[in-house]
Design a protein around this motif. Structure first.
Motif, short mmCIF file in Angstrom:
data_model
loop_
_atom_site.label_atom_id
_atom_site.label_comp_id
_atom_site.label_asym_id
_atom_site.label_seq_id
_atom_site.Cartn_x
_atom_site.Cartn_y
_atom_site.Cartn_z
N ARG A 137 -1.58 0.10 19.36
CA ARG A 137 -2.87 -0.43 18.94
C ARG A 137 -2.77 -1.17 17.62
O ARG A 137 -3.39 -2.21 17.42
CB ARG A 137 -3.90 0.69 18.84
CG ARG A 137 -4.44 1.17 20.18
CD ARG A 137 -5.70 1.99 20.00
NE ARG A 137 -5.45 3.18 19.19
CZ ARG A 137 -5.12 4.36 19.68
NH1 ARG A 137 -4.98 4.53 20.99
NH2 ARG A 137 -4.94 5.41 18.88
N ALA A 138 -2.00 -0.58 16.69
CA ALA A 138 -1.87 -1.20 15.37
C ALA A 138 -1.10 -2.50 15.45
O ALA A 138 -1.54 -3.53 14.95
CB ALA A 138 -1.19 -0.23 14.41
N GLY A 139 0.06 -2.46 16.11
CA GLY A 139 0.88 -3.67 16.23
C GLY A 139 1.53 -4.01 14.91
O GLY A 139 0.93 -3.86 13.85
N PRO A 140 2.77 -4.50 14.93
CA PRO A 140 3.48 -4.82 13.69
C PRO A 140 2.80 -5.90 12.86
O PRO A 140 2.85 -5.87 11.63
CB PRO A 140 4.85 -5.28 14.18
CG PRO A 140 4.63 -5.68 15.61
CD PRO A 140 3.56 -4.80 16.13
N ALA A 141 2.13 -6.85 13.50
CA ALA A 141 1.51 -7.94 12.75
C ALA A 141 0.29 -7.48 11.96
O ALA A 141 -0.11 -8.11 10.97
CB ALA A 141 1.10 -9.07 13.71
N ALA A 142 -0.32 -6.38 12.40
CA ALA A 142 -1.54 -5.91 11.74
C ALA A 142 -1.25 -5.08 10.50
O ALA A 142 -2.17 -4.74 9.76
CB ALA A 142 -2.37 -5.10 12.73
N ILE A 143 0.01 -4.73 10.29
CA ILE A 143 0.37 -3.87 9.16
C ILE A 143 1.12 -4.71 8.13
O ILE A 143 2.19 -5.25 8.41
CB ILE A 143 1.25 -2.70 9.63
CG1 ILE A 143 0.51 -1.87 10.67
CG2 ILE A 143 1.66 -1.82 8.46
CD1 ILE A 143 1.35 -0.80 11.32
N GLU A 144 0.55 -4.84 6.95
CA GLU A 144 1.15 -5.68 5.90
C GLU A 144 1.94 -4.82 4.93
O GLU A 144 1.38 -4.11 4.11
CB GLU A 144 0.05 -6.45 5.18
CG GLU A 144 -0.71 -7.40 6.09
CD GLU A 144 -1.72 -8.23 5.32
OE1 GLU A 144 -1.67 -8.21 4.08
OE2 GLU A 144 -2.54 -8.88 5.97
N PHE A 145 3.25 -4.90 5.04
CA PHE A 145 4.12 -4.13 4.17
C PHE A 145 4.44 -4.85 2.86
O PHE A 145 4.77 -4.22 1.87
CB PHE A 145 5.44 -3.80 4.89
CG PHE A 145 5.29 -2.83 6.02
CD1 PHE A 145 5.32 -1.46 5.78
CD2 PHE A 145 5.12 -3.28 7.33
CE1 PHE A 145 5.18 -0.55 6.83
CE2 PHE A 145 4.98 -2.38 8.38
CZ PHE A 145 5.01 -1.01 8.13
N ASP A 146 4.33 -6.19 2.86
CA ASP A 146 4.74 -6.95 1.67
C ASP A 146 3.76 -6.80 0.51
O ASP A 146 4.07 -7.15 -0.63
CB ASP A 146 4.93 -8.43 2.01
CG ASP A 146 3.69 -9.05 2.62
OD1 ASP A 146 2.79 -8.29 3.05
OD2 ASP A 146 3.60 -10.30 2.66
N LYS A 147 2.56 -6.25 0.77
CA LYS A 147 1.57 -6.08 -0.30
C LYS A 147 1.55 -4.65 -0.84
O LYS A 147 0.69 -4.31 -1.66
CB LYS A 147 0.18 -6.47 0.21
CG LYS A 147 0.07 -7.94 0.62
CD LYS A 147 -1.32 -8.26 1.13
CE LYS A 147 -1.43 -9.71 1.56
NZ LYS A 147 -2.78 -10.05 2.09
N ALA A 148 2.47 -3.83 -0.38
CA ALA A 148 2.48 -2.42 -0.80
C ALA A 148 2.84 -2.29 -2.28
O ALA A 148 3.58 -3.11 -2.84
CB ALA A 148 3.49 -1.64 0.04
N ILE A 149 2.30 -1.25 -2.88
CA ILE A 149 2.60 -0.93 -4.28
C ILE A 149 3.11 0.50 -4.34
O ILE A 149 2.50 1.42 -3.78
CB ILE A 149 1.35 -1.07 -5.17
CG1 ILE A 149 0.85 -2.52 -5.17
CG2 ILE A 149 1.66 -0.61 -6.60
CD1 ILE A 149 -0.46 -2.69 -5.92
N MET A 150 4.25 0.69 -5.01
CA MET A 150 4.83 2.01 -5.20
C MET A 150 5.20 2.14 -6.67
O MET A 150 5.98 1.35 -7.18
CB MET A 150 6.07 2.19 -4.31
CG MET A 150 5.75 2.23 -2.83
SD MET A 150 7.20 1.99 -1.77
CE MET A 150 6.91 0.31 -1.18
#
Length: 371
Positions: free
Chosen positions: A261-274
């Motif tokens: 349901r989520a799909g890889p395109a719907a998840i934005e990893f490049d905006k993550a902050i750690m």
């Protein structure tokens, strides 16, 4: 000593597993033995995974291991179904056999093995069989401690015999839970670099039990062979089968559907902050956005600082919207380090949607605070 946060680990049914092939596992364990570098090897199979769901201390023994290999085809099936790159079963008995058959480099010595546990007389028989013909291993001692408590099996004289043997590899066979607990209890006092609970190995080497043919090992049918060899195991495999069915229905299949349901395109990893920072006597690890395999390298660089702080660890998840198996497994290593150091741990700002992700991965225990 801090965990190796550079490990490629993935969460399967709530436990961290290293992404290693049999050849890579042989290389890592041989290197540890040769360098005198501590390696607590755990070999979780389906029975391990199911038992760990309700046994925090047993689960912790796997989390705090230096190498955790998937010893069971059902675990590989779950990994494949959920898209994880853990695609090769590395059985503890296969690893032992590969080390035994390994070609020795010129002028190098065989791997020195000490057997601890097993039915009466079996450890001695395994030692004799191992030394009966030249190989990459030799037995330097054995002990059959019987059925006492962990404390009774951990007397100073017992540990001194093991240490004095000069063993490179301590093979423990006390039953999975008891064996893992014995290792954890005694690891600080043991000078053997490579330590693992490999219950069936002692029987296989001694020849009291035959291992299944390769075809059965690779097709997930080894359990039938084990029942043939040891009929008393049928009850365990029956219970494991029921447990696996429950996990497939309530955890694995819902996780697969959620991923689709989520799909890889719907998840934005490049905006993550750690980010890791010290604030008012606490160490705060802030996780924001989507965190997982695409940006796992960044998370791995942040974890050593979080693990080395002497302060309480707070994991701020108020901005975290997605976490995958790779990130969860790395967090498990951090959780294990905090537990070992007696540091308080808490995850803050966990939304209902995020909590569900933890639950589907059987990792909801990470959300419980450590005092």
């Amino acid at each position: 000593m801090l965990p190796d946060f550079s490990r490629e680990v993935f969460c399967i049914l709530g436990l961290p597993f290293d992404r290693v092939s049999l050849a890579e596992a042989v290389q890592r364990t041989r290197h540890a033995a040769a360098q005198g570098q501590r390696c607590f090897l755990s070999t979780p199979n389906l029975n391990f995974a199911i038992a760990c769901l309700d046994d925090p201390q047993f689960r912790l023994s796997v989390i705090q291991s230096d190498l955790s290999i998937a010893d069971g085809m059902p675990l590989i099936w779950v990994a494949r179904a959920t898209g994880l790159p853990v695609n090769e079963r590395v059985a503890g008995s296969s690893l032992f056999q590969a080390l035994r058959q390994a070609v020795q480099p010129t002028h190098s010595k065989p791997l020195r093995v000490y057997f601890f546990g097993g039915p009466p007389g079996v450890a001695q028989r395994a030692s004799e069989q191992l030394n009966a013909s030249p190989s990459g291993m030799c037995a330097v001692g054995f002990d059959s401690p019987g059925f006492g408590s962990i404390e009774e099996m951990s007397e100073e004289s017992t540990l001194e015999r093991i240490n004095a043997s000069g063993a490179d590899f301590l093979v423990v066979a006390l039953g999975a839970k008891k064996g893992q607990a014995w290792i954890q209890h005694n690891l600080p006092r043991l000078r053997v670099p490579l330590v693992s609970h490999l219950g069936a190995v002692v029987n296989f080497v001694a020849g009291t039990v035959s291992r299944a043919p390769v075809w059965a090992q690779k097709t997930g049918m080894e359990w039938l062979w084990r029942i043939k060899e040891e009929p008393k195991l049928w009850r365990r495999y029956w219970q494991d089968g029921i447990g696996l069915l429950d996990l497939l229905l309530h955890r694995v299949m819902p996780l697969v559907l959620a991923q689709r349901r989520a799909g890889p395109a719907a998840i934005e990893f490049d905006k993550a902050i750690m980010d890791v920072r010290e604030q008012e006597g606490d160490c705060i690890l802030t996780l924001t956005g989507a965190i997982g395999l695409p940006n796992i390298g960044l998370l791995r660089t942040r974890l050593p600082a979080a693990a080395s702080s002497p302060h309480s660890l707070l994991v701020d998840c108020s901005g975290l919207v997605h976490i995958d198996s790779a990130a969860l497994a790395s967090l498990m290593l951090l959780y294990g380090a905090c537990h070992a150091a007696g540091r308080p741990w808490a995850m803050l700002g966990v939304s209902a949607a995020l909590r569900r992700q933890f639950e589907l991965h059987c990792a909801q225990y990470l959300l419980d605070p450590l005092a």
